[in-house]
Write a protein that holds these residues in place. Structure first.
Motif, mmCIF file in Angstrom:
data_model
loop_
_atom_site.group_PDB
_atom_site.id
_atom_site.type_symbol
_atom_site.label_atom_id
_atom_site.label_comp_id
_atom_site.label_asym_id
_atom_site.label_seq_id
_atom_site.Cartn_x
_atom_site.Cartn_y
_atom_site.Cartn_z
ATOM 1 N N UNK A 86 0.823 -1.211 0.000
ATOM 2 C CA UNK A 86 0.000 0.000 0.000
ATOM 3 C C UNK A 86 0.861 1.267 0.000
ATOM 4 N N UNK A 87 1.879 1.314 0.851
ATOM 5 C CA UNK A 87 2.734 2.506 0.886
ATOM 6 C C UNK A 87 3.470 2.707 -0.430
ATOM 7 N N UNK A 88 3.968 1.628 -1.011
ATOM 8 C CA UNK A 88 4.663 1.739 -2.299
ATOM 9 C C UNK A 88 3.712 2.228 -3.386
ATOM 10 N N UNK A 89 2.482 1.759 -3.390
ATOM 11 C CA UNK A 89 1.496 2.222 -4.375
ATOM 12 C C UNK A 89 1.214 3.708 -4.195
ATOM 13 N N UNK A 135 13.630 8.153 5.009
ATOM 14 C CA UNK A 135 13.151 6.828 5.403
ATOM 15 C C UNK A 135 11.739 6.984 5.948
ATOM 16 N N UNK A 136 10.827 6.184 5.408
ATOM 17 C CA UNK A 136 9.470 6.127 5.949
ATOM 18 C C UNK A 136 9.367 4.870 6.780
ATOM 19 N N UNK A 137 8.923 5.032 8.002
ATOM 20 C CA UNK A 137 8.754 3.909 8.917
ATOM 21 C C UNK A 137 7.284 3.842 9.326
ATOM 22 N N UNK A 138 6.656 2.713 9.029
ATOM 23 C CA UNK A 138 5.255 2.521 9.380
ATOM 24 C C UNK A 138 5.178 1.528 10.525
ATOM 25 N N UNK A 139 4.593 1.975 11.613
ATOM 26 C CA UNK A 139 4.404 1.109 12.778
ATOM 27 C C UNK A 139 2.978 1.290 13.269
ATOM 28 N N UNK A 140 2.272 0.179 13.439
ATOM 29 C CA UNK A 140 0.864 0.214 13.856
ATOM 30 C C UNK A 140 0.039 1.109 12.935
ATOM 31 N N UNK A 141 0.327 1.007 11.632
ATOM 32 C CA UNK A 141 -0.370 1.770 10.589
ATOM 33 C C UNK A 141 -0.208 3.278 10.739
ATOM 34 N N UNK A 142 0.795 3.722 11.470
ATOM 35 C CA UNK A 142 1.092 5.149 11.614
ATOM 36 C C UNK A 142 2.429 5.444 10.954
ATOM 37 N N UNK A 169 4.171 19.283 -0.524
ATOM 38 C CA UNK A 169 2.850 19.925 -0.470
ATOM 39 C C UNK A 169 1.741 18.950 -0.088
ATOM 40 N N UNK A 170 2.087 17.699 0.145
ATOM 41 C CA UNK A 170 1.072 16.664 0.349
ATOM 42 C C UNK A 170 1.093 16.171 1.792
ATOM 43 N N UNK A 171 -0.089 16.040 2.393
ATOM 44 C CA UNK A 171 -0.207 15.504 3.749
ATOM 45 C C UNK A 171 -0.202 13.973 3.668
ATOM 46 N N UNK A 172 0.991 13.415 3.713
ATOM 47 C CA UNK A 172 1.137 11.963 3.579
ATOM 48 C C UNK A 172 0.526 11.202 4.745
ATOM 49 N N UNK A 173 0.492 11.822 5.910
ATOM 50 C CA UNK A 173 -0.085 11.164 7.084
ATOM 51 C C UNK A 173 -1.583 10.962 6.874
ATOM 52 N N UNK A 174 -2.245 11.986 6.371
ATOM 53 C CA UNK A 174 -3.673 11.888 6.111
ATOM 54 C C UNK A 174 -3.950 10.886 4.990
ATOM 55 N N UNK A 175 -3.162 10.946 3.922
ATOM 56 C CA UNK A 175 -3.366 10.026 2.797
ATOM 57 C C UNK A 175 -3.147 8.577 3.232
ATOM 58 N N UNK A 206 -5.126 3.158 4.310
ATOM 59 C CA UNK A 206 -5.171 1.969 5.163
ATOM 60 C C UNK A 206 -6.585 1.700 5.666
ATOM 61 N N UNK A 207 -7.319 2.733 5.996
ATOM 62 C CA UNK A 207 -8.700 2.557 6.454
ATOM 63 C C UNK A 207 -9.566 2.011 5.322
ATOM 64 N N UNK A 208 -9.441 2.596 4.116
ATOM 65 C CA UNK A 208 -10.236 2.132 2.978
ATOM 66 C C UNK A 208 -9.882 0.688 2.606
#
Length: 195
Positions: free
Chosen positions: A48-51, A133-140, A162-168, A173-175
């Motif tokens: 998902x993150x790579x996409x 480096x992007x680190x995803x832990x517990x979907x955060x 310019x993009x809110x990656x946290x919100x995206x 992940x929710x969808x």
């Protein structure tokens, strides 16, 4: 996760015995070998993150090279296998490469890690000076930028300022949990086309 003391030669022997497979994941640092077998959740989240990255790069009409799995090694010092990595600014340095000499060629611009078992530390990338480096832990999602010999937490990405990656990422992940990965990715692609 299994953590054992070992030499660089032990690490190399483990990597060779694994062959071209990517399981178990193997890391070497400071005389220690760590082995980890990813769970399905791990694969889904990195996908998902790579996409997300690919869709955003396409929207910006950016060329890139991406790799998974890939082994980054500095002989006798360090070995790590990022979950996914992207060459963005330095994409031409990776075009058509089957092997990368980490001592002379640029590192990936972006490494993505999913941490389900406390296997991953952002400082694993210090030896390579990966810019982000992007680190995803517990979907955060946490975004770390390399600066002055270390990594610092950032509120934005160098590649998508310019993009809110946290919100995206939260939304995707929710969808994906509600309607499936394919639908979530198609909806994100449609949103980026519409905006």
């Amino acid at each position: 996760m299994v953590q054992i003391p070992g030499t660089w030669q032990d690490y190399q022997a483990l990597c060779e015995s694994r062959g071209d497979g990517s399981i178990p994941r193997i890391k070497y640092c400071n005389g220690e070998i760590l082995l980890m077998s990813p769970m399905p959740r791990h694969g889904r989240e990195v996908h998902l993150l790579a996409r997300i990255v690919e869709i955003l790069l396409e929207k910006q009409n950016c060329n890139y090279e991406a790799f998974t799995p890939i082994t980054m090694e500095l002989p006798q010092e360090h070995g790590i296998e990022p979950d996914y990595c992207f060459y963005i600014n330095n994409w031409q340095a990776a075009v058509g490469k089957d092997r990368i000499n980490w001592k002379v060629e640029p590192p990936p611009d972006l490494a993505i890690e999913i941490d389900v078992t406390n296997y991953t530390k952002v400082n694993d990338y210090l030896a390579y000076q990966v810019p982000e480096v992007w680190l995803l832990k517990n979907k955060k999602l946490k975004i770390y930028g390399f600066q002055q010999g270390g990594y610092e937490l950032r509120s934005f990405s160098l590649y998508f300022p310019e993009i809110d990656l946290f919100q995206i990422s939260d939304w995707v992940f929710q969808r994906a949990a509600e309607v499936g990965t394919g639908v979530a990715i198609r909806e994100l692609r449609q949103l980026t086309i519409d905006n």
